[in-house]
Each structure stands twice: as C-alpha cells, then as structure tokens.
Design a protein around this motif. Structure first.
Motif, PDB file in Angstrom:
ATOM      1  N   ALA A 351       0.842  -1.207   0.000  1.00  0.00           N
ATOM      2  CA  ALA A 351       0.000   0.000   0.000  1.00  0.00           C
ATOM      3  C   ALA A 351       0.868   1.244   0.000  1.00  0.00           C
ATOM      4  O   ALA A 351       1.994   1.232   0.524  1.00  0.00           O
ATOM      5  CB  ALA A 351      -0.926   0.001   1.212  1.00  0.00           C
ATOM      6  N   ILE A 352       0.345   2.317  -0.582  1.00  0.00           N
ATOM      7  CA  ILE A 352       1.033   3.598  -0.577  1.00  0.00           C
ATOM      8  C   ILE A 352      -0.007   4.710  -0.558  1.00  0.00           C
ATOM      9  O   ILE A 352      -1.060   4.601  -1.199  1.00  0.00           O
ATOM     10  CB  ILE A 352       1.971   3.743  -1.800  1.00  0.00           C
ATOM     11  N   ALA A 353       0.284   5.750   0.226  1.00  0.00           N
ATOM     12  CA  ALA A 353      -0.595   6.922   0.289  1.00  0.00           C
ATOM     13  C   ALA A 353       0.260   8.165   0.129  1.00  0.00           C
ATOM     14  O   ALA A 353       1.262   8.336   0.840  1.00  0.00           O
ATOM     15  CB  ALA A 353      -1.349   6.958   1.616  1.00  0.00           C
ATOM     16  N   THR A 354      -0.106   9.035  -0.800  1.00  0.00           N
ATOM     17  CA  THR A 354       0.670  10.243  -1.037  1.00  0.00           C
ATOM     18  C   THR A 354       0.118  11.398  -0.206  1.00  0.00           C
ATOM     19  O   THR A 354      -1.098  11.496  -0.001  1.00  0.00           O
ATOM     20  CB  THR A 354       0.649  10.629  -2.523  1.00  0.00           C
ATOM     21  N   PRO A 355       0.987  12.297   0.262  1.00  0.00           N
ATOM     22  CA  PRO A 355       0.529  13.453   1.045  1.00  0.00           C
ATOM     23  C   PRO A 355       0.028  14.574   0.138  1.00  0.00           C
ATOM     24  O   PRO A 355       0.366  14.616  -1.057  1.00  0.00           O
ATOM     25  CB  PRO A 355       1.793  13.884   1.784  1.00  0.00           C
ATOM     26  N   PRO A 356      -0.750  15.510   0.666  1.00  0.00           N
ATOM     27  CA  PRO A 356      -1.266  16.632  -0.148  1.00  0.00           C
ATOM     28  C   PRO A 356      -0.183  17.539  -0.710  1.00  0.00           C
ATOM     29  O   PRO A 356      -0.431  18.265  -1.670  1.00  0.00           O
ATOM     30  CB  PRO A 356      -2.167  17.392   0.838  1.00  0.00           C
ATOM     31  N   THR A 357       1.022  17.503  -0.110  1.00  0.00           N
ATOM     32  CA  THR A 357       2.115  18.364  -0.572  1.00  0.00           C
ATOM     33  C   THR A 357       2.774  17.854  -1.846  1.00  0.00           C
ATOM     34  O   THR A 357       3.502  18.599  -2.508  1.00  0.00           O
ATOM     35  CB  THR A 357       3.187  18.468   0.522  1.00  0.00           C
ATOM     36  N   LEU A 358       2.532  16.599  -2.209  1.00  0.00           N
ATOM     37  CA  LEU A 358       3.193  16.011  -3.374  1.00  0.00           C
ATOM     38  C   LEU A 358       2.450  16.396  -4.648  1.00  0.00           C
ATOM     39  O   LEU A 358       1.258  16.108  -4.798  1.00  0.00           O
ATOM     40  CB  LEU A 358       3.250  14.485  -3.242  1.00  0.00           C
TER      41      LEU A 358
END
Length: 584
Positions: A351-358
């Motif tokens: 699993a992977i979740a990207t942050p809003p800053t990316l």
C-alpha cells in the motif's frame, strides 16, 4: 631542507647537502624535485629519463610516457631509527618493507621499470621491492611524526607503513584520516579510532573486505565519500551524535551490514549511502532529515518497513529501487518531490498513500511493485508520469484526485484496473493512457473531447465500451499524429477507430451537435452505437455498415426525430435500429 641517502648496515646518517656535485639537484629539490635515483656507486646519474607504465582496469596501458621532469609534489617522508620507512605524495603511496624501497613497476612479466612523474588517480599502480637503490629524501621533522606504523602530519594520518595487525588502534592525536589510507588492506578486521578524531577522509577504509568492527569516537563530525565502501564483513555501525555529514556511498555494498544507528544531526541521506546492503532489515531515520538522495537504499533487499520523517521534502531517483522485502512505507507529510524509479521493483510493497504536498508522481516511480493493491492519491497531486504504476499487477482500482491535470504514457500498464475515471480538470494526456490495462469502459469528458487526440487510447487492448459524456457537443476528427517514445517513433493515423481495435460499443450523448462522419469508418470490432434521446447529429453516414444502433427513446420518438427516410437508409446499410420499446 635536509637530504639523506638510504643507509648501509653500520653507517651513520650523513647529510649530502654540502656535497658540491649535488648542489644543483638539491636546489631544484627545494622547488619541485622530490626523489632522485642515485647509482649504486653513489654517483648521480646525468640523465633522468624513464618510461612510465601504468596498469588500468583494461590491462596494461600501451602508451609510454617519457618523464624528463620529476614532479612528485608535495612530498612528506619519514625515518625510523635513521632508515627511511615510507613517503607520501600526490595520489600515490609508496611504502618501504624491511628497509627496502618499493617502486612502481610495469606488470608485463618482462622487466620492472621505475615509474616517476605525476601519478593519476585513474590508474591502479603496483609495487615491487627493489634492493640496492638509493634515494634522496626530504623530511620536515617539525611537522611529521611516526608512531605505531602511522605517518602523521599536523594531526592528519597520511599513510601507514608496513603490515598492520588484524586489530589496529590509531595513535592519539590523530584528528583526520587522509584519503585512502587503509584502502584495500584485506587483513584488517577491527579498528579503534581515537577520541579527538573529527574527519574520516574519502575511501579511507574502502575495500577492507575483512573489516568487521569499527569503534567510532564521540568527536567524529565527518565521514567522506566511499569511506567504508565494500567493507564486506562489517555487520554493525553505531555512529556518534557528533556526526553531522556523511559522504556518498560511505557504507555502500556492505552485504553483512545489518544494524545501523544514524545520529539525530544528520539531515541528508546522500547518494547510494547504503546501496547493496542486503542484510539491512530495519532502520530508524533521523527526525531532522530533509532529503533522501538517489540510490540511497537501492538493493537493500532485506529492508521490510520504513517510516520517513515528516521533515523530509525530497526522495531521489531509485532511492528504494529493488527493496524486494519492503512491505510498508509511510511517506513524509511534507514530501514535495518523489523522483523517478524511487520504489521500482519493491515487489512486497502492499500500500502507498501520497501526502497533499506532493505534486507529481514521476516516471516509473512504482514500476514493478507487483503486490501493490492499495493506492491512495491525495488532492494536490497534479501529474502522474510515464509508466508510474507499470507492472503493478495487484492493483485493481485507483481513484484519481480532482486536482490531476496531466497523465503520462502507459501510467497503469500491466495493472489489473478494469475501470478508470478521469477528473474533469484533466486535459493533458500523453499517448496510451489506457495502454496495457484491463479497463473495459472509458468515459470521455467534455473537457477531454475538446482536446481530443486519438493517441491517448492507443493500445487499450481490453477496451470494449467508449462513452462520450453528456455535455460533449463536438467530436473532432483527429489528424495524423506522430510521437517519439523512448527509441520508438509511434505513428497514429487519422480518426479514432483505427486505434480502437477492441471497442464494441460507442455511446453518444444527447448534447452532441457535431460528429465527424469519418470518425468510425473502420472500427473492426464495433457492434453497437448507443445514442441518447435528443441526439441531433444523426446521419447515416456516421455509422459503419452491419452494426446496431440503439436509441434510448421509443419507436415513436425515433420516427418523430429522424423520420422514415433515415430509417430506410440505415436499413439499406444493414444497420439494425433498436429503440427502448422494440425494433424501429
């Protein structure tokens, strides 16, 4: 400057400075001459021309360089009990064994040729004892000291002389270790570094393949690039809190390294710091870390989980490539840059979740992550690069954020996606957006239709249904298009159908007013065109022969909208017209 010759047994040290015949050479030595070969009869040779041979990775360099000026500078020399035991110059170290000098030689099994002159880092030089040769050596006793086989100049360890024991303790007073001092000493097993040592230079212990343990002092601030590269027996590294800077590849290619303690003051994990450390299973990153450079953990095949501190803003190219045991990664909440191939071939990552800053997922970032089944893309993401999730075979669904503006070529190639919904704001599409996926139905939005380019549907091998959304008013005829992809020149012919070899159904909206009749001429698998009630762009010319036209209204509504003439023309082309209440 004092000049000495190597002593014969029973002789006392004799200064040659007052010898008139040597005066020109001694004067020259003060400027650049550092070592002059003396004949066996103590008479200075009149000509100083030697052929210079060097051995490189590909074998013997066939080019001979004639050296007429001796430019070995700067020089430092050491005497032990009146006998010269070693000297250091520029990029090469020559040591003495059993009172006999070692000389660079040509390794061709024919003759050993003295090699003087400027020494290059690009060559690997070999040494051979040469008996019965005499040298003039300069020695500044105010700066140099010799202790425990170590030549130390102003606190910097320059070279070691003679064979070192397996366990070695550096003398007190050493503040820095120069470049490559211990490099390639394959018998060294443990090293104790003294308190007061601040700097370990580049390649200091490179290639010490038997080195198992290093005791680092609390005063250490800097470790140079490749300092412990290929120390293949090194198992544990506990770095002191005083350390603030680590050079690139400092601990790279150490397959036994299983435990590492990084100090809190380290803010950058440099290039390839732990590349190829295949036993490294876990690691706690410093809380003040700001970036992880390219290849930092590449091929760390035992690494299982990693929490990246929220202070990290950048992860470099191939930073975690081929970490095949990596199951869990928590990305930094302030991450702004995630470079290409960063997690490529992390085959255990689930699993992977990207942050809003990316803002962007770069080229092939998660390529080959075959276990990746859960992908959460935060709002704020604006671009997904080419092949970003290529080969993620476990990925069956993904929700694209509304902020997404650009989608690269083959972004989901080799995944198990069966559907993909594009956000309204997405207008910049590269070719083959659905290429290599299992997506069976795709909706073209109004914004996308206005910038329609058929190549974005190239190689959509599983696509069965193409839907033009309500709100679409005009569908243009795309011109022929060519695009360069890697080494391939890809040509896309005019029209849509020629790139949609598997599409069976096309759905046209009621808002459509203009539909180019050449858009669907040769769709080989096309069976059905569905048109909404109120569709005003209907013309027999837009439909290929032998298909079925499904009308969402009733038979009466069909006839009222299009009349008997259109119906007969369609039937003459072997087109079946079906309304919601039966055949027209």
């Amino acid at each position: 400057m004092n000049c000495y010759r190597m002593l014969k047994a029973g002789e006392e040290a004799i200064s040659l400075s007052d010898n008139p015949s040597l005066a020109p050479y001694i004067a020259s030595a003060e400027e650049e001459l550092a070592a002059v070969l003396i004949s066996a009869s103590w008479v200075l040779e009149e000509t100083y021309t030697w052929s210079c041979f060097a051995e490189n990775d590909g074998g013997i360099d066939a080019t001979e360089e004639t050296v007429t000026n001796l430019t070995l500078q700067p020089q430092s020399f050491v005497f032990e009990n009146g006998t010269p035991v070693g000297y250091f110059y520029r990029s090469c170290v020559l040591t003495f064994s059993d009172g006999k000098p070692l000389e660079l030689f040509r390794n061709d099994d024919k003759e050993y040729v003295p090699c003087w002159g400027t020494v290059s880092d690009s060559y690997a030089y070999r040494l051979r004892p040469i008996p019965d040769r005499q040298y003039l050596l300069s020695y500044d006793k105010t700066k140099l000291r010799y202790e425990n086989a170590c030549l130390i100049e102003d606190g910097t360890l320059l070279i070691t002389c003679g064979e070192l024991p397996k366990s070695f303790t550096l003398p007190d007073g050493v503040k820095a270790i120069a470049k490559g001092v211990f490099a390639g000493i394959e018998t060294l097993e443990s090293v104790v570094l003294p308190e007061g040592l601040a700097v370990i230079g580049e390649e200091a212990f490179k290639g010490c393949t038997a080195l198992k343990a290093v005791s680092f002092p609390s005063t250490l601030t800097t470790i140079g690039s490749f300092a412990f590269y290929r120390c293949e027996a090194l198992t544990t590294v506990r770095l002191p809190d005083s350390l603030t800077a680590i050079g690139s590849c400092a601990f790279g290619r150490n397959p036994a390294l299983a435990e590492v303690t990084l100090p809190a003051a380290v803010t950058v994990i440099p290039y390839a710091l732990f590349v190829g450390c295949t036993a490294l299973a876990s690691l706690t990153l410093p809380e003040k870390l700001s970036s992880i450079d390219r290849n930092a953990f590449e091929d760390c095949t035992a690494l299982q989980a990693l929490v990246i501190p929220d202070t990290v803003t950048a992860i470099g190219t191939e930073a975690f490539k081929n970490c095949t045991s990596l199951e869990r990664v928590t990305l930094s909440a302030s991450l702004k840059t995630l470079d290409s191939h960063a997690f490529e071939n992390c085959t255990a990552l689930r699993a992977i979740a990207t942050p809003p800053t990316l803002g962007e997922i770069a080229h092939a970032t998660f390529r080959g992550c075959t276990a990746l089944a859960e992908v959460t893309l935060s709002e704020g993401l604006t671009a997904i690069g080419n092949l970003a999730f290529d080969g993620c075979t476990a990925l069956t669904e993904v929700a694209l954020p509304a902020t997404l503006e650009k989608l690269g070529a083959y972004p989901f190639k080799g995944t198990s996606l069966t559907s993909l919904t594009l956000p309204e704001g997405l207008t910049a599409l590269d070719f083959a957006v659905l290429g290599g996926t299992k997506v069976e139905a795709f909706t073209v939005s109004k914004a996308l239709a206005e910038e329609l380019r058929q190549y974005f549907l190239h190689n959509a091998v599983s696509l069965k249904t193409l839907i033009f959304a309500e709100g679409v008013t005009v569908i243009h005829h795309p011109d022929e298009y060519r695009v360069r992809y890697g080494n391939e020149d890809v040509r896309f012919p005019a029209g849509i159908a020629k790139t949609l070899k598997t599409v069976e159904t096309v759905v046209l909206p009621s808002t459509l007013t203009t539909f180019d009749p050449s858009l669907l001429p040769d769709a080989p698998a096309l069976k059905t065109v569905r048109i909404a009630k109120g569709f005003s762009a209907l013309s027999p010319a837009i439909f290929p022969s032998g298909i079925t036209v499904c009308y969402e209204g009733t038979k009466a509504e069909w006839l009222a909208a299009y009349g008997e003439d259109v119906t007969h023309t369609l039937k003459s082309k072997l087109i079946t017209v079906l309304s919601c209440d039966g055949t027209v």
